[in-house]
Enzyme design. Structure first.
Site, PDB file in Angstrom:
ATOM      1  N   LEU A  82     -15.477 -37.425   9.646  1.00 43.41           N
ATOM      2  CA  LEU A  82     -16.375 -36.694   8.760  1.00 43.41           C
ATOM      3  C   LEU A  82     -16.899 -35.467   9.494  1.00 43.41           C
ATOM      4  O   LEU A  82     -17.363 -35.568  10.629  1.00 43.41           O
ATOM      5  CB  LEU A  82     -17.545 -37.590   8.333  1.00 43.41           C
ATOM      6  CG  LEU A  82     -18.566 -36.933   7.405  1.00 43.41           C
ATOM      7  CD1 LEU A  82     -17.947 -36.683   6.031  1.00 43.41           C
ATOM      8  CD2 LEU A  82     -19.795 -37.805   7.266  1.00 43.41           C
ATOM      9  N   HIS A  83     -16.788 -34.325   8.869  1.00 42.68           N
ATOM     10  CA  HIS A  83     -17.255 -33.091   9.487  1.00 42.68           C
ATOM     11  C   HIS A  83     -17.797 -32.155   8.414  1.00 42.68           C
ATOM     12  O   HIS A  83     -17.336 -32.146   7.281  1.00 42.68           O
ATOM     13  CB  HIS A  83     -16.132 -32.409  10.284  1.00 42.68           C
ATOM     14  CG  HIS A  83     -14.933 -32.055   9.484  1.00 42.68           C
ATOM     15  ND1 HIS A  83     -13.999 -32.995   9.060  1.00 42.68           N
ATOM     16  CD2 HIS A  83     -14.497 -30.862   9.017  1.00 42.68           C
ATOM     17  CE1 HIS A  83     -13.049 -32.381   8.378  1.00 42.68           C
ATOM     18  NE2 HIS A  83     -13.327 -31.085   8.323  1.00 42.68           N
ATOM     19  N   LEU A  84     -18.784 -31.385   8.805  1.00 37.90           N
ATOM     20  CA  LEU A  84     -19.452 -30.426   7.927  1.00 37.90           C
ATOM     21  C   LEU A  84     -18.963 -29.031   8.291  1.00 37.90           C
ATOM     22  O   LEU A  84     -18.948 -28.669   9.470  1.00 37.90           O
ATOM     23  CB  LEU A  84     -20.965 -30.514   8.120  1.00 37.90           C
ATOM     24  CG  LEU A  84     -21.807 -29.517   7.348  1.00 37.90           C
ATOM     25  CD1 LEU A  84     -21.985 -30.008   5.910  1.00 37.90           C
ATOM     26  CD2 LEU A  84     -23.164 -29.338   8.011  1.00 37.90           C
TER      27      LEU A  84
END
Length: 121
Positions: free
Chosen positions: A64-66
């Protein structure tokens, strides 16, 4: 959370908030010049007007990455149409939209389903 934002549940709101805060801090740092002046009178609040924070609906990597991306969609990362489309269409899910959808989830069902937004497309 290898499935990206679709794997998020209401219980992940603190994680999402920390990710956005870290992204906002990075954007403020990136938007300040060598003198440390961001052009916002020292308030440090210009990042939300200059940058977008969000996720790809179908992530490009397992973790998960923004993404923190300038609203003008210019830069070295926009090498071709596919790159531009991944941030300029519904394929890019704004973190504020994801947070709103997580907040609306039924908290009595053990977290419920994912936020359900985005497209495969």
């Amino acid at each position: 959370l290898a499935a990206g934002p679709s794997a998020l549940r209401r219980a992940h709101m603190p994680l999402l908030e920390r990710m956005v805060a870290a992204g906002r801090a990075a954007a403020i740092e990136a938007s300040t010049g060598p003198t440390g002046d961001s052009g916002d009178g020292g308030r440090g609040d210009d990042a939300s007007r200059t940058f977008r924070f969000g996720f790809h609906a179908v992530p490009s990597m397992a973790q998960l990455h923004l993404h923190v991306i300038s609203q003008d969609l210019r830069g070295g990362g926009m090498k071709n149409r596919r790159h531009w489309n991944s941030f300029a269409t519904d394929f890019f899910r704004d973190a504020s939209d994801v947070a709103r959808e997580l907040s609306a989830q039924d908290s009595g069902s053990g977290g419920g389903r994912g936020y359900g937004g985005g497209s495969s497309g």
